[in-house]
Design a protein around this motif. Structure first.
Motif, PDB file in Angstrom:
ATOM      1  N   ALA A 131      43.462  43.217  33.453  1.00 39.91           N
ATOM      2  CA  ALA A 131      43.804  42.720  34.795  1.00 39.91           C
ATOM      3  C   ALA A 131      45.097  43.363  35.287  1.00 39.91           C
ATOM      4  CB  ALA A 131      43.922  41.200  34.778  1.00 39.91           C
ATOM      5  N   THR A 155      38.169  41.911  40.265  1.00 42.22           N
ATOM      6  CA  THR A 155      38.875  42.345  39.059  1.00 42.22           C
ATOM      7  C   THR A 155      38.095  41.960  37.810  1.00 42.22           C
ATOM      8  OG1 THR A 155      41.036  42.240  40.130  1.00 42.22           O
ATOM      9  CG2 THR A 155      41.014  42.109  37.720  1.00 42.22           C
ATOM     10  N   LEU A 156      37.656  40.715  37.738  1.00 41.94           N
ATOM     11  CA  LEU A 156      36.905  40.265  36.568  1.00 41.94           C
ATOM     12  C   LEU A 156      35.549  40.965  36.470  1.00 41.94           C
ATOM     13  CD1 LEU A 156      37.826  36.484  36.643  1.00 41.94           C
ATOM     14  CD2 LEU A 156      38.631  38.222  35.017  1.00 41.94           C
TER      15      LEU A 156
END
Length: 162
Positions: free
Chosen positions: A70, A83-84
């Protein structure tokens, strides 16, 4: 990166994440992401059964991996969901590639011959046209292909700054 005991059932990515060296982030997304994923790939090579092992529970090692990834993606400005998603796509791709490499399916010279033979029957006109545009019949080495695919996955989602 240190090499410890063999991966056993229930450890998977948690054990691998424990063996990754997490250098300070540079702010260069490409460099930071590829640096971590190259280590993850190397660990999968040291522990070839690891891609078969599921690790459903988060632990401090997986949290550190997620946190570092991250942080590496932070300069992109992606929101939390994106992002994930990128972390999941990249991590999953490395896992799948490692399993293919272990099975001997990546960068095989005879793969091009096999594809050519399949295309010669004329049953796959779109693939025939696509493969006809390839500049070289020689596939890249696995390390070059690895970095190229990571960049394609990453920068197909995250535009490169000029």
């Amino acid at each position: 990166m240190t090499h410890r005991t063999p991966i056993g059932h229930g450890l998977g990515i948690a054990r691998l994440a424990a063996e990754i060296d997490y250098p300070p982030l540079t702010g260069d997304v490409q460099r930071d992401i590829i640096g971590i994923l190259e280590q993850l790939r190397a660990l999968y090579r040291c522990h070839p059964r690891a891609p078969e092992v599921e690790s459903p529970n988060l632990c401090p090692h997986t949290m550190r991996y997620l946190d570092h990834m991250a942080g590496a993606l932070a300069p992109t400005g992606l929101d939390a969901t994106a992002t994930l998603t990128v972390i999941g796509l990249l991590t999953g791709w490395v896992r799948a590639l490692a399993a293919q490499e272990e099975a001997g399916l990546s960068a095989r010279a005879n793969m091009a011959d096999h594809i050519s033979a399949m295309l010669s029957h004329g049953d796959y006109p779109q693939l025939t046209a696509l493969f006809a545009t390839l500049e070289s019949a020689t596939p890249p080495d696995t390390d070059t292909a690895f970095r190229t695919c990571i960049e394609a996955l990453l920068f197909g989602i995250v535009p490169l700054e000029p």
